[in-house]
Design an enzyme around this catalytic site. Structure first.
Site, PDB file in Angstrom:
ATOM      1  N   ASP A  74      52.066  25.280  11.757  1.00 37.03           N
ATOM      2  CA  ASP A  74      53.007  25.570  12.461  1.00 37.03           C
ATOM      3  C   ASP A  74      53.853  26.445  11.522  1.00 37.03           C
ATOM      4  O   ASP A  74      54.972  26.561  11.222  1.00 37.03           O
ATOM      5  CB  ASP A  74      54.067  24.428  12.874  1.00 37.03           C
ATOM      6  CG  ASP A  74      55.106  24.871  14.041  1.00 37.03           C
ATOM      7  OD1 ASP A  74      54.793  25.953  14.483  1.00 37.03           O
ATOM      8  OD2 ASP A  74      55.773  23.970  14.475  1.00 37.03           O
ATOM      9  N   HIS A 164      60.216  19.587  18.110  1.00 35.78           N
ATOM     10  CA  HIS A 164      60.843  20.850  18.635  1.00 35.78           C
ATOM     11  C   HIS A 164      61.796  20.240  19.658  1.00 35.78           C
ATOM     12  O   HIS A 164      61.616  19.533  20.365  1.00 35.78           O
ATOM     13  CB  HIS A 164      59.899  21.819  19.189  1.00 35.78           C
ATOM     14  CG  HIS A 164      58.892  22.366  17.970  1.00 35.78           C
ATOM     15  ND1 HIS A 164      57.622  23.005  18.299  1.00 35.78           N
ATOM     16  CD2 HIS A 164      58.706  22.340  16.615  1.00 35.78           C
ATOM     17  CE1 HIS A 164      57.193  23.374  17.050  1.00 35.78           C
ATOM     18  NE2 HIS A 164      57.835  22.722  16.015  1.00 35.78           N
ATOM     19  N   PRO A 304      68.998  20.336  10.487  1.00 38.76           N
ATOM     20  CA  PRO A 304      69.265  19.344  11.486  1.00 38.76           C
ATOM     21  C   PRO A 304      68.982  17.884  11.092  1.00 38.76           C
ATOM     22  O   PRO A 304      68.158  17.490  10.266  1.00 38.76           O
ATOM     23  CB  PRO A 304      68.083  19.805  12.540  1.00 38.76           C
ATOM     24  CG  PRO A 304      67.156  20.279  11.692  1.00 38.76           C
ATOM     25  CD  PRO A 304      67.786  20.759  10.410  1.00 38.76           C
ATOM     26  N   SER A 306      68.424  14.082  13.346  1.00 43.04           N
ATOM     27  CA  SER A 306      67.543  13.408  14.431  1.00 43.04           C
ATOM     28  C   SER A 306      68.605  13.645  15.754  1.00 43.04           C
ATOM     29  O   SER A 306      69.574  14.066  15.727  1.00 43.04           O
ATOM     30  CB  SER A 306      67.163  11.910  14.167  1.00 43.04           C
ATOM     31  OG  SER A 306      68.421  11.152  14.142  1.00 43.04           O
ATOM     32  N   MET A 307      67.807  13.095  16.666  1.00 41.44           N
ATOM     33  CA  MET A 307      68.464  13.186  18.059  1.00 41.44           C
ATOM     34  C   MET A 307      69.635  12.698  18.188  1.00 41.44           C
ATOM     35  O   MET A 307      70.548  13.043  18.871  1.00 41.44           O
ATOM     36  CB  MET A 307      67.431  12.611  19.026  1.00 41.44           C
ATOM     37  CG  MET A 307      66.381  13.214  19.434  1.00 41.44           C
ATOM     38  SD  MET A 307      64.921  12.329  20.447  1.00 41.44           S
ATOM     39  CE  MET A 307      65.968  12.194  21.940  1.00 41.44           C
ATOM     40  N   HIS A 328      64.955  20.825   5.147  1.00 43.21           N
ATOM     41  CA  HIS A 328      64.712  21.331   6.353  1.00 43.21           C
ATOM     42  C   HIS A 328      65.070  20.545   7.536  1.00 43.21           C
ATOM     43  O   HIS A 328      65.445  20.932   8.697  1.00 43.21           O
ATOM     44  CB  HIS A 328      63.487  22.076   6.612  1.00 43.21           C
ATOM     45  CG  HIS A 328      62.499  20.807   7.277  1.00 43.21           C
ATOM     46  ND1 HIS A 328      62.393  19.749   6.422  1.00 43.21           N
ATOM     47  CD2 HIS A 328      61.497  20.782   8.169  1.00 43.21           C
ATOM     48  CE1 HIS A 328      61.541  18.992   6.995  1.00 43.21           C
ATOM     49  NE2 HIS A 328      61.063  19.489   8.067  1.00 43.21           N
ATOM     50  N   GLY A 331      64.129  14.452   7.512  1.00 41.10           N
ATOM     51  CA  GLY A 331      62.846  14.077   6.927  1.00 41.10           C
ATOM     52  C   GLY A 331      62.463  12.823   7.654  1.00 41.10           C
ATOM     53  O   GLY A 331      63.309  11.684   7.785  1.00 41.10           O
TER      54      GLY A 331
END
Length: 399
Positions: A74, A164, A304, A306-307, A328, A331
């Site tokens: 990716d 994503h 970011p 998580s959700m 990033h 993790g």
């Protein structure tokens, strides 16, 4: 916090910004440190976890060679965020219709735009020449997937699947943000796989000398090195353009549903799977960030959660020992398969309370419980970045 542990025993040390590391990730980090062209040391960010060959959350400085599998498939995956001139109170009480509007504007999962729609024609034309140059030298790229030459155009401005996402967030001032995470889609995957295999073939019998065959590398000056550099940079540009086109489509869709707004200048578009030439410790190096973002002094970045967790807009401190890098994201703490075995949709509903998003088995592998605690990750990198904004999502679109 400073470096938490240092691995020795390889050609170079590995400096790790957390003590929460899977033993398998430690093996991967040690493997990378054995390679003869790794320069100075390997840095591992607080979100470090097992990858394919190269550990996710690793910063790998090399001299005279690049490891295609460390960049990954990716290529150029990263984040884009923009702050709007809207306040939380201007959003509708029910965000589900808004989520559906965004999902209609931006294809998710395996979906793509219909012919002639999606990305601007001028954008497609600007990208075409570079790809034509690459496939002229490597026509095998076009044989790796059906309709490659058309699908890359139709996938510009699309999300993809996995981790994503597109989110609507609120910051500490109740300002509204749009944030998204995506990369180079199918064409980046093809380019990545093609050159990973080419690196293995080029190494021939020497591949057996590597601690992991996924660490096959291309040497500067070798037959295919320059072609890979050209291809990976094109794919990174494609990923950046893909995020930019998605953001354009999202803002156009939101403009039809929300009160009039403008997008502020505080916008960030950054890679976290990529390679770049940078100057560190007096040397020009290839720096591969495998799940890490650049955090040079003053650089704005996006980390970011998580959700169901917070995310952060950060400013880099330019820490040399991290090669001016930071994590990033949170993790993963467990694999996708492990998450599906451990949790069920009721767990997902509970862990994403207050967030308008899919709450079905199809996104169970992205449940917040599968990720590390983002607050702990941020605490471990206080030497690397300062927090500029703290975001909490209120709507999330997954592929």
């Amino acid at each position: 916090m400073p470096i938490q542990q240092i691995l020795t025993g390889g050609k170079v040390p590995v400096k790790i910004y957390t003590d929460d590391v899977d033993p398998k990730a430690l093996v991967q980090l040690s493997n990378m440190a054995q390679l003869p062209f790794v320069h100075g040391h390997v840095a591992a960010m607080p979100d470090v976890h097992v990858g394919i060959g190269a550990t996710v959350g690793a910063v790998i400085p090399t001299k005279g060679a690049i490891i295609p599998a460390a960049v990954g498939v990716d290529i150029g995956c990263g984040m884009n965020a923009v702050r709007l001139s809207l306040k939380a109170g201007q959003l509708p009480d029910n965000l589900r219709p808004l989520r559906h509007v965004v999902e209609a504007a931006v294809p998710v999962g395996f979906d793509m735009h219909s012919e002639g729609h999606g990305a601007l024609a001028s954008t497609v034309r600007a990208m075409s020449g570079g790809l034509d140059r690459i496939v002229k030298r490597h026509p095998g790229i076009l044989k790796m997937q059906k309709n490659v030459e058309r699908n890359w155009m139709r996938q510009l401005g699309t999300l993809g699947g996995g981790n994503h996402f597109i989110e609507l967030c609120l910051d500490e001032n109740q300002d509204v943000w749009v944030m998204l995470h995506s990369g180079s889609r199918g064409i980046g995957n093809i380019i990545g796989r093609y050159f990973i295999e080419l690196a293995r073939k080029d190494m021939g019998k020497h591949l057996a000398n590597l601690p992991d065959r996924d660490l096959a590398y291309l040497r500067e000056g070798a037959e295919h090195f320059d072609d890979y550099v050209d291809a990976v940079h094109w794919a990174q540009d494609y990923a950046m353009t893909n995020r930019r086109e998605m953001m354009r489509l999202i803002l156009e869709a939101l403009a039809r549903q929300l009160p009039p707004f403008t997008a502020t200048k505080e916008a960030i578009n950054c890679h976290h799977n990529y390679v770049a030439v940078e100057h560190h410790f007096g040397e020009e190096l290839f720096v591969t960030r495998k799940g890490a973002i650049r955090a040079g002094a003053g650089d704005l970045g996006i980390i970011p959660g998580s959700m169901g967790a917070k995310s952060y807009i950060v400013r880099g401190k330019g820490e040399p020992q991290s090669f001016c890098s930071c994590s990033h994201g949170a993790g993963r703490r467990m694999s996708r398969g492990q998450a599906k075995k451990k949790f069920d949709p009721q767990d997902l509903i509970a862990q994403t309370a207050g967030v308008e998003c899919r709450k079905d088995a199809g996104v169970l592998d992205e449940i917040p419980g599968a990720y590390k605690d983002i607050d702990a990750v941020m605490a471990n990198q206080s030497d690397l970045v300062e927090v500029v904004h703290t975001l909490k999502q209120v709507m999330c679109v997954k592929g």
